[in-house]
Scaffold this active site. Structure first.
Site, PDB file in Angstrom:
ATOM      1  N   ASP A 199      -6.621 -49.763  57.114  1.00  9.48           N
ATOM      2  CA  ASP A 199      -8.042 -49.537  57.396  1.00  9.48           C
ATOM      3  C   ASP A 199      -8.830 -50.653  56.710  1.00  9.48           C
ATOM      4  O   ASP A 199      -8.250 -51.496  56.005  1.00  9.48           O
ATOM      5  CB  ASP A 199      -8.505 -48.149  56.899  1.00  9.48           C
ATOM      6  CG  ASP A 199      -9.689 -47.603  57.701  1.00  9.48           C
ATOM      7  OD1 ASP A 199     -10.779 -48.214  57.632  1.00  9.48           O
ATOM      8  OD2 ASP A 199      -9.526 -46.594  58.401  1.00  9.48           O
ATOM      9  N   GLY A 219      -7.583 -54.317  55.789  1.00  8.35           N
ATOM     10  CA  GLY A 219      -7.741 -55.453  56.690  1.00  8.35           C
ATOM     11  C   GLY A 219      -8.653 -55.112  57.854  1.00  8.35           C
ATOM     12  O   GLY A 219      -9.323 -54.075  57.849  1.00  8.35           O
ATOM     13  N   ASP A 220      -8.639 -56.002  58.851  1.00  9.87           N
ATOM     14  CA  ASP A 220      -9.536 -55.880  59.994  1.00  9.87           C
ATOM     15  C   ASP A 220      -8.673 -55.863  61.263  1.00  9.87           C
ATOM     16  O   ASP A 220      -7.967 -56.840  61.540  1.00  9.87           O
ATOM     17  CB  ASP A 220     -10.477 -57.094  59.982  1.00  9.87           C
ATOM     18  CG  ASP A 220     -11.363 -57.166  61.211  1.00  9.87           C
ATOM     19  OD1 ASP A 220     -11.289 -56.260  62.071  1.00  9.87           O
ATOM     20  OD2 ASP A 220     -12.134 -58.138  61.311  1.00  9.87           O
ATOM     21  N   PHE A 221      -8.717 -54.762  62.021  1.00  9.32           N
ATOM     22  CA  PHE A 221      -7.811 -54.681  63.174  1.00  9.32           C
ATOM     23  C   PHE A 221      -8.158 -55.635  64.314  1.00  9.32           C
ATOM     24  O   PHE A 221      -7.447 -55.711  65.293  1.00  9.32           O
ATOM     25  CB  PHE A 221      -7.589 -53.245  63.648  1.00  9.32           C
ATOM     26  CG  PHE A 221      -8.810 -52.365  63.874  1.00  9.32           C
ATOM     27  CD1 PHE A 221      -9.954 -52.817  64.502  1.00  9.32           C
ATOM     28  CD2 PHE A 221      -8.757 -51.030  63.464  1.00  9.32           C
ATOM     29  CE1 PHE A 221     -11.034 -51.984  64.719  1.00  9.32           C
ATOM     30  CE2 PHE A 221      -9.844 -50.176  63.672  1.00  9.32           C
ATOM     31  CZ  PHE A 221     -10.988 -50.660  64.296  1.00  9.32           C
ATOM     32  N   HIS A 239     -12.260 -45.156  71.049  1.00  4.42           N
ATOM     33  CA  HIS A 239     -13.530 -44.652  71.610  1.00  4.42           C
ATOM     34  C   HIS A 239     -14.745 -45.162  70.830  1.00  4.42           C
ATOM     35  O   HIS A 239     -15.871 -45.030  71.286  1.00  4.42           O
ATOM     36  CB  HIS A 239     -13.529 -43.116  71.711  1.00  4.42           C
ATOM     37  CG  HIS A 239     -13.781 -42.392  70.420  1.00  4.42           C
ATOM     38  ND1 HIS A 239     -14.328 -41.127  70.371  1.00  4.42           N
ATOM     39  CD2 HIS A 239     -13.553 -42.741  69.131  1.00  4.42           C
ATOM     40  CE1 HIS A 239     -14.431 -40.741  69.101  1.00  4.42           C
ATOM     41  NE2 HIS A 239     -13.962 -41.695  68.338  1.00  4.42           N
TER      42      HIS A 239
END
Ligand SMILES: C[S@@+](CC[C@H](N)C(=O)[O-])C[C@H]1O[C@@H](n2cnc3c(N)ncnc32)[C@H](O)[C@@H]1O
Length: 344
Positions: A199, A219-221, A239
């Protein structure tokens, strides 16, 4: 009397609907449903224990009695109905956290719903000057409340995922897994499983997972997700985003996954009919807050395909839907992307 009397009355009710919603919030926040957990209470006593004005509490409860959440008995006593009991914090399947998530900043963002209607952009950004997840990062107390509320809903949402047969799985990567509620449950029920919680750093930093069986990665997805899992979970993630951003996330997952891996997406599916359905309302909520969207089964299938996955199963739970994806073999490139249909 107006013509179409029933419709007229229902329309008035809908126009004033947010008053009912906010009355539920105020009464729940004051702890009234929890105070009635052990049985009926007299209004004055209830007001004192809830820190409420007695006359105001009776008027709030009159509205919620009419909504079927409370009953009023003799001598001004109030009790919860079976439906109202879902507002208690300790009840299995409690909707207490949903009440929190619909109030506060999200509720204020709805005051600018017209902005979303005109532009297709989130009203939240217009009101607060930045996207909701960036705003949360800068507001630790609200961020913690958001994470707690999301975690509180996990049990209900995750039922179709938790009830799956996990015997063949080894390592589950929960992408956007919040503070780890789902992984804690999964690992507790399946002693052979290992987990990776992924996350944003400020959320992952608050994770509460068994360290010996679960790695925590911040981290950053949009720029990559941890490799090495054989099952990747995206629960209530896609969503939050429009198709363009959702595709970027799916492609990062596809790139990290081994060819035999499984993608488990826990989401909602909008039915393609004209009936009332909470997911149609949730779809607008995603637009106003985040610029995201709920999707129909057909839209999910197309999104999966463009992201490099075949949608192989759709399993309906009581509160959510589990969408199972497998990487589409032919045409898969080194980066995990498909050369067919990836479009935008
Ligand atoms: C709606 S919550 C869902 C949380 C959890 N999966 C659940 O089902 O309750 C969305 C999650 O996505 C995370 N998130 C948002 N943007 C992210 C990003 N760029 N990279 C990684 N995680 C992100 C948020 O911090 C939040 O935990």
């Amino acid at each position: 009397m107006p013509e179409h009397e029933d419709g007229y009355r229902e329309l008035r009710h809908a126009i004033m609907g947010y008053i009912v919603s906010q009355a539920i919030f105020a009464v729940t926040e004051a702890g009234v449903p929890d105070l009635l957990a052990d049985g009926p209470a007299e209004a004055g006593d209830l007001a004192e224990r809830a820190g409420a004005d007695a006359d105001a509490l009776v008027r709030f409860l009159r509205v919620l009695v009419a909504e079927g959440l409370f009953t009023e008995g003799p001598r001004g006593t109030f009790a919860l109905t079976a439906t109202g009991a879902y507002l208690r914090a300790d009840r299995p399947g409690s909707l207490r956290h949903l009440v929190t998530l619909m109030a506060g900043e999200p509720y204020r963002a709805w005051g600018l719903a017209g902005h979303s209607l005109r532009t297709g952009e989130p009203a939240f950004d217009e009101l607060f000057g930045q996207p909701m997840f960036a705003w949360l990062r800068a507001h630790p107390a609200e961020s913690a409340a958001f994470d707690t509320a999301q975690a509180g809903l996990v049990t209900v949402r995750m039922q179709p995922l938790v009830e799956r047969d996990w015997r063949d799985a080894r390592t589950v990567v929960d992408v956007g897994g919040g503070t780890g509620e789902l992984l804690r449950t999964l690992l507790a029920g399946n002693p052979h499983l290992r987990g990776v919680l992924f996350d944003l750093p400020h959320v992952a930093g608050e994770a509460d997972v068994p360290a010996e069986r679960c790695a925590v990665v911040g981290g950053d997805f949009f720029t990559g997700v941890p490799a090495g899992g054989d099952v990747y979970v995206l629960a209530q993630i896609l969503h939050d985003w429009d198709d363009h951003a959702a595709l970027r996330i799916l492609r990062e997952v596809a790139a990290a996954m081994p060819p035999h891996g499984t993608l488990l997406v826990v989401e909602q599916v909008i039915p393609e009919d004209d009936a009332r359905h909470p997911e149609k309302i949730l779809d607008l909520h995603m637009l106003v807050l985040l610029g995201g969207r709920e999707r129909t089964a057909g839209e999910w299938r197309r999104l999966f395909a463009a992201g490099g996955f075949a949608l192989t199963e759709i399993e309906h739970g009581t509160r959510s839907v589990l969408l199972v994806g497998k990487l589409r073999g032919p045409g898969r490139t080194m980066s995990g992307q498909q050369d067919n249909g990836a479009g935008n």
